[in-house]
Scaffold this motif. Structure first.
Motif, PDB file in Angstrom:
ATOM      1  N   UNK A  38     -11.817  -0.223  20.176  1.00 22.93           N
ATOM      2  CA  UNK A  38      -9.966   0.330  19.076  1.00 22.93           C
ATOM      3  C   UNK A  38      -9.999  -0.394  17.647  1.00 22.93           C
ATOM      4  N   UNK A  39      -9.836  -1.968  17.594  1.00 24.67           N
ATOM      5  CA  UNK A  39     -10.275  -2.747  16.511  1.00 24.67           C
ATOM      6  C   UNK A  39     -11.468  -1.811  15.929  1.00 24.67           C
ATOM      7  N   UNK A  45     -10.930   3.582  10.892  1.00 20.44           N
ATOM      8  CA  UNK A  45     -10.115   4.397   9.413  1.00 20.44           C
ATOM      9  C   UNK A  45      -9.615   3.689   9.376  1.00 20.44           C
ATOM     10  N   UNK A  46      -9.477   2.799   8.389  1.00 16.42           N
ATOM     11  CA  UNK A  46      -8.154   2.020   7.791  1.00 16.42           C
ATOM     12  C   UNK A  46      -9.561   1.610   6.577  1.00 16.42           C
ATOM     13  N   UNK A  47     -10.666   1.542   7.003  1.00 17.74           N
ATOM     14  CA  UNK A  47     -11.762   1.535   5.150  1.00 17.74           C
ATOM     15  C   UNK A  47     -11.542   2.270   3.778  1.00 17.74           C
ATOM     16  N   UNK A  51     -10.372   0.452   0.801  1.00 21.02           N
ATOM     17  CA  UNK A  51     -11.395   0.352  -0.771  1.00 21.02           C
ATOM     18  C   UNK A  51     -10.208   0.663  -1.660  1.00 21.02           C
ATOM     19  N   UNK A  52      -9.843   1.285  -1.497  1.00 20.93           N
ATOM     20  CA  UNK A  52      -8.504   2.205  -2.609  1.00 20.93           C
ATOM     21  C   UNK A  52      -6.956   0.908  -3.152  1.00 20.93           C
ATOM     22  N   UNK A  53      -6.854  -0.205  -2.010  1.00 20.34           N
ATOM     23  CA  UNK A  53      -5.811  -0.938  -2.411  1.00 20.34           C
ATOM     24  C   UNK A  53      -6.356  -2.098  -2.870  1.00 20.34           C
ATOM     25  N   UNK A  79     -10.686  -6.195   8.783  1.00 18.95           N
ATOM     26  CA  UNK A  79      -9.453  -6.703   9.991  1.00 18.95           C
ATOM     27  C   UNK A  79      -8.730  -5.780   9.017  1.00 18.95           C
ATOM     28  N   UNK A  80      -8.623  -6.445   7.829  1.00 18.46           N
ATOM     29  CA  UNK A  80      -7.560  -6.325   7.263  1.00 18.46           C
ATOM     30  C   UNK A  80      -7.831  -4.487   7.043  1.00 18.46           C
ATOM     31  N   UNK A  81      -8.474  -3.768   7.230  1.00 17.90           N
ATOM     32  CA  UNK A  81      -8.899  -2.415   7.645  1.00 17.90           C
ATOM     33  C   UNK A  81      -7.820  -1.769   8.388  1.00 17.90           C
ATOM     34  N   UNK A  82      -8.610  -2.082   9.519  1.00 22.09           N
ATOM     35  CA  UNK A  82      -7.945  -2.332  10.604  1.00 22.09           C
ATOM     36  C   UNK A  82      -6.081  -2.758  10.616  1.00 22.09           C
ATOM     37  N   UNK A  83      -5.879  -3.265   9.712  1.00 23.08           N
ATOM     38  CA  UNK A  83      -4.184  -3.449  10.149  1.00 23.08           C
ATOM     39  C   UNK A  83      -3.274  -3.045   9.184  1.00 23.08           C
TER      40      UNK A  83
END
Length: 141
Positions: A38-39, A45-47, A51-53, A79-83
């Motif tokens: 899941x993570x 999904x959050x990658x 990258x944009x932020x 992990x930041x992307x997952x968050x």
């Protein structure tokens, strides 16, 4: 509407009991595999969002990941992307379920759902680190 709130209350209660379960009885080693998947999915999904932020992960995140045994080969960026993706998914769920809550609880659900989603991977890392430490202690002579 009361049935939906009762369902949500039961779901949150079951989640709370599931979080306490590792302290009651040790889990089998394969139990963490679904959490890793899941993570890892949330990280993929959050990658693009991460990258944009172009934000930096917290300094202690690498230490927390190492304490958890670097689960699923994830690093601080993943992990930041997952968050971020968990916060977006939880925010969407809060917006959809918020109107079902009575009174002012709907607004509270809309506000707190993304916060809970953002902190979810941290909770997962903490559980993994505690399980790893418990395993290490059990293996000592």
């Amino acid at each position: 509407m009361e049935a939906a709130l009762a369902f949500l209350g039961g779901a949150f209660g079951a989640t709370g009991l599931a979080l306490l379960a590792p302290r009651i009885a040790p889990r089998r080693p394969a139990a963490g595999a679904s959490g890793q998947r899941i993570v890892a999915l949330l990280a993929r999904a959050g990658s693009p969002i991460r990258r944009r932020l172009a934000g930096r992960p917290p300094r202690d995140l690498a230490r927390r990941i190492a304490a958890a045994g670097r689960p699923a080969g994830l690093g601080p960026r993943e992990i930041m992307a997952a968050k971020l993706s968990a916060a977006l998914a939880a925010g969407a769920a809060g917006v959809l379920l918020g109107p079902l809550a009575p009174g002012r609880l709907g607004g509270l659900a809309v506000v707190l759902a993304p916060v809970a989603g953002f902190l979810g991977p941290d909770l997962w890392l903490r559980r993994r680190a505690l399980e790893r430490a418990d395993r290490a202690l059990r293996e000592l002579p």
